[in-house]
Motif scaffolding. Structure first.
Motif, PDB file in Angstrom:
ATOM      1  N   ARG A   1       0.792  -0.936  -0.082  1.00 41.49           N
ATOM      2  CA  ARG A   1      -0.005   0.202   0.157  1.00 41.49           C
ATOM      3  C   ARG A   1       0.852   1.199  -0.069  1.00 41.49           C
ATOM      4  N   LEU A   2       0.564   1.883  -1.206  1.00 39.19           N
ATOM      5  CA  LEU A   2       1.487   3.309  -0.946  1.00 39.19           C
ATOM      6  C   LEU A   2       0.750   4.299  -1.212  1.00 39.19           C
ATOM      7  N   PRO A   3       0.865   6.099  -0.711  1.00 37.81           N
ATOM      8  CA  PRO A   3       0.334   7.308  -0.915  1.00 37.81           C
ATOM      9  C   PRO A   3       0.473   7.590  -2.191  1.00 37.81           C
ATOM     10  N   LEU A   4       0.304   8.538  -2.762  1.00 38.27           N
ATOM     11  CA  LEU A   4       0.739   9.365  -3.761  1.00 38.27           C
ATOM     12  C   LEU A   4       2.109   9.383  -3.748  1.00 38.27           C
ATOM     13  N   THR A   5       2.893   9.190  -5.302  1.00 41.20           N
ATOM     14  CA  THR A   5       4.033   8.150  -5.148  1.00 41.20           C
ATOM     15  C   THR A   5       4.862   8.939  -6.348  1.00 41.20           C
ATOM     16  N   SER A   6       6.388   9.543  -6.327  1.00 42.84           N
ATOM     17  CA  SER A   6       6.875  10.063  -7.400  1.00 42.84           C
ATOM     18  C   SER A   6       8.271   9.041  -7.778  1.00 42.84           C
ATOM     19  N   SER A   7       8.400   9.313  -8.612  1.00 41.72           N
ATOM     20  CA  SER A   7      10.034   8.385  -9.232  1.00 41.72           C
ATOM     21  C   SER A   7      10.947   9.406  -8.551  1.00 41.72           C
ATOM     22  N   ASN A   8      11.057  10.629  -8.067  1.00 40.25           N
ATOM     23  CA  ASN A   8      11.970  10.896  -7.428  1.00 40.25           C
ATOM     24  C   ASN A   8      11.638  12.479  -6.566  1.00 40.25           C
ATOM     25  N   ASP A   9      12.911  13.642  -6.111  1.00 39.40           N
ATOM     26  CA  ASP A   9      12.315  14.727  -4.753  1.00 39.40           C
ATOM     27  C   ASP A   9      11.959  15.396  -5.534  1.00 39.40           C
ATOM     28  N   GLY A  10      12.316  15.649  -6.848  1.00 41.23           N
ATOM     29  CA  GLY A  10      12.024  17.051  -7.792  1.00 41.23           C
ATOM     30  C   GLY A  10      10.520  17.362  -7.132  1.00 41.23           C
ATOM     31  N   PRO A  11      10.502  19.016  -7.403  1.00 39.55           N
ATOM     32  CA  PRO A  11       9.871  19.312  -6.849  1.00 39.55           C
ATOM     33  C   PRO A  11       8.533  19.482  -7.972  1.00 39.55           C
TER      34      PRO A  11
ATOM     35  N   GLN B   1       3.489  12.856 -10.188  1.00 42.02           N
ATOM     36  CA  GLN B   1       3.155  12.033  -9.096  1.00 42.02           C
ATOM     37  C   GLN B   1       2.154  10.441  -9.486  1.00 42.02           C
ATOM     38  N   PHE B   2       2.369   9.441  -8.807  1.00 43.53           N
ATOM     39  CA  PHE B   2       0.985   8.383  -9.144  1.00 43.53           C
ATOM     40  C   PHE B   2       0.433   7.938  -8.000  1.00 43.53           C
ATOM     41  N   GLY B   3      -0.279   6.979  -8.036  1.00 41.61           N
ATOM     42  CA  GLY B   3      -1.238   6.345  -7.104  1.00 41.61           C
ATOM     43  C   GLY B   3      -2.582   6.898  -6.469  1.00 41.61           C
ATOM     44  N   PRO B   4      -3.001   6.880  -5.179  1.00 43.53           N
ATOM     45  CA  PRO B   4      -2.558   5.450  -4.404  1.00 43.53           C
ATOM     46  C   PRO B   4      -3.171   4.928  -5.138  1.00 43.53           C
ATOM     47  N   PHE B   5      -1.662   3.690  -4.331  1.00 40.92           N
ATOM     48  CA  PHE B   5      -1.817   1.975  -4.404  1.00 40.92           C
ATOM     49  C   PHE B   5      -2.948   1.360  -3.584  1.00 40.92           C
ATOM     50  N   ASN B   6      -3.608   0.278  -3.864  1.00 42.59           N
ATOM     51  CA  ASN B   6      -4.242  -0.358  -2.507  1.00 42.59           C
ATOM     52  C   ASN B   6      -3.842  -1.769  -3.393  1.00 42.59           C
ATOM     53  N   PRO B   7      -3.193  -2.327  -2.810  1.00 37.08           N
ATOM     54  CA  PRO B   7      -3.420  -4.343  -3.085  1.00 37.08           C
ATOM     55  C   PRO B   7      -4.594  -4.732  -2.962  1.00 37.08           C
ATOM     56  N   PRO B   8      -5.153  -5.474  -3.269  1.00 35.55           N
ATOM     57  CA  PRO B   8      -5.205  -5.905  -4.852  1.00 35.55           C
ATOM     58  C   PRO B   8      -5.352  -4.917  -6.629  1.00 35.55           C
ATOM     59  N   GLN B   9      -5.492  -4.302  -6.128  1.00 43.98           N
ATOM     60  CA  GLN B   9      -6.387  -3.653  -6.743  1.00 43.98           C
ATOM     61  C   GLN B   9      -5.588  -2.863  -8.282  1.00 43.98           C
ATOM     62  N   LYS B  10      -5.833  -3.289  -9.056  1.00 42.09           N
ATOM     63  CA  LYS B  10      -5.062  -2.194 -10.372  1.00 42.09           C
ATOM     64  C   LYS B  10      -4.802  -1.608 -10.377  1.00 42.09           C
ATOM     65  N   ALA B  11      -3.790  -0.982 -11.561  1.00 41.94           N
ATOM     66  CA  ALA B  11      -3.532   0.552 -11.368  1.00 41.94           C
ATOM     67  C   ALA B  11      -2.585   0.440 -12.518  1.00 41.94           C
TER      68      ALA B  11
ATOM     69  N   ALA C   1       6.593   1.633 -14.016  1.00 43.11           N
ATOM     70  CA  ALA C   1       6.400  -0.115 -13.525  1.00 43.11           C
ATOM     71  C   ALA C   1       7.627  -0.998 -13.311  1.00 43.11           C
ATOM     72  N   LEU C   2       8.060   0.116 -14.569  1.00 41.80           N
ATOM     73  CA  LEU C   2       9.773  -1.329 -13.916  1.00 41.80           C
ATOM     74  C   LEU C   2      10.396  -0.937 -13.384  1.00 41.80           C
ATOM     75  N   GLN C   3      10.632   0.293 -12.369  1.00 41.11           N
ATOM     76  CA  GLN C   3      10.937   0.874 -11.472  1.00 41.11           C
ATOM     77  C   GLN C   3      10.750  -0.085  -9.888  1.00 41.11           C
ATOM     78  N   MET C   4       9.029   0.125 -10.123  1.00 42.63           N
ATOM     79  CA  MET C   4       8.072  -0.584  -8.607  1.00 42.63           C
ATOM     80  C   MET C   4       8.573  -1.961  -8.847  1.00 42.63           C
ATOM     81  N   LYS C   5       8.580  -2.610  -9.817  1.00 36.52           N
ATOM     82  CA  LYS C   5       9.042  -4.118  -9.842  1.00 36.52           C
ATOM     83  C   LYS C   5      10.143  -4.596  -9.678  1.00 36.52           C
ATOM     84  N   LYS C   6      10.973  -3.212  -9.188  1.00 34.91           N
ATOM     85  CA  LYS C   6      12.711  -3.724  -9.427  1.00 34.91           C
ATOM     86  C   LYS C   6      12.426  -3.217  -7.747  1.00 34.91           C
TER      87      LYS C   6
END
Length: 226
Positions: free
Chosen positions: A32-42, A46-56, A63-68
């Motif tokens: 489970r993740l709130p709104l998420t970004s790929s880095n800390d830049g302003p 942002q993507f999400g929020p993510f709530n398993p097992p709900q697809k997004a 997706a490749l970053q999260m999978k890694k």
């Protein structure tokens, strides 16, 4: 600096792979993740929020970053299943037409097989998928070679080619088109006439009835419009 042969013709396979990273793909979050970004830049998206097992749906690169990081699994598109690819192969080998695969089927399948092979369902093993994709590619390439025989100075109709297939063909066909135009000086006029029939059918019909298409002096008027 001299450009490579591929660069002189525009895009490269690497360019297509890079552009493909922005295409949307489905994931199943593992945490489970709130709104998420790929880095800390302003300005970071942002993507999400993510709530398993709900697809997004997220860009492929995210997706490749999260999978890694072990935070999701990628939902392999249905057209990449063994059953679907077997049907596609039957269509490719039994028809002169090209199957309407996604424009980026080459890039996306290569990326998923290389970086997410464990996300393929058990009944669609990555090894079997690789074999089917190879057979499909070879069947389509054979039809492309046959279709090259229909090349004329105006156009070559091959609907449903993928971006990678077009990229592979462009250098050869661009040269061939130029040679055919040199052999047929009327080709440009014929192309203008064909364009008018597609875009301004009423005007094309009027000119045809007046016999303008049979006269070389009609070219000047068409050049002003096209």
């Amino acid at each position: 600096m001299a450009l490579s042969h591929r660069r002189r013709w525009g895009l490269t396979p690497q360019d297509l792979d890079f552009a493909n990273q922005e295409r949307e793909i489905e994931i199943v979050p593992m945490v489970r993740l709130p709104l998420t970004s790929s880095n800390d830049g302003p300005l970071a998206p942002q993507f999400g929020p993510f709530n398993p097992p709900q697809k997004a749906k997220v860009p492929l690169w995210f997706a490749l970053q999260m999978k890694k990081k072990g935070k999701c699994r990628i939902v392999v598109p249905g057209w990449l299943s063994v059953a679907s690819l077997e049907e596609t192969l039957r269509e490719e080998t039994s028809s002169d037409d090209f199957s309407p695969l996604p424009r980026d089927y080459v890039e996306l399948s290569n990326t998923l097989l290389h970086l997410a092979s464990d996300d393929f369902p058990l009944h669609s093993s990555s090894d079997k998928v690789k074999i089917l994709l190879k057979d499909i590619r070879e069947a389509r390439q054979a039809k492309i070679r046959v279709g090259a025989g229909a090349l004329n100075p105006v156009h070559l109709a091959m609907p449903h080619l993928s971006s990678m297939e077009i990229l592979e063909l462009r250098p050869t066909f661009s040269t061939a088109f130029q040679r055919l135009r040199e052999l047929n000086p009327e080709a440009e006029r014929h192309e203008a006439i064909a364009g008018m029939w597609l875009e301004k059918e009423g005007e094309a019909r009027r000119r045809a009835e007046l016999g303008e298409f049979e006269r070389g002096d009609a070219q000047e008027g068409m050049e002003e419009e096209y």
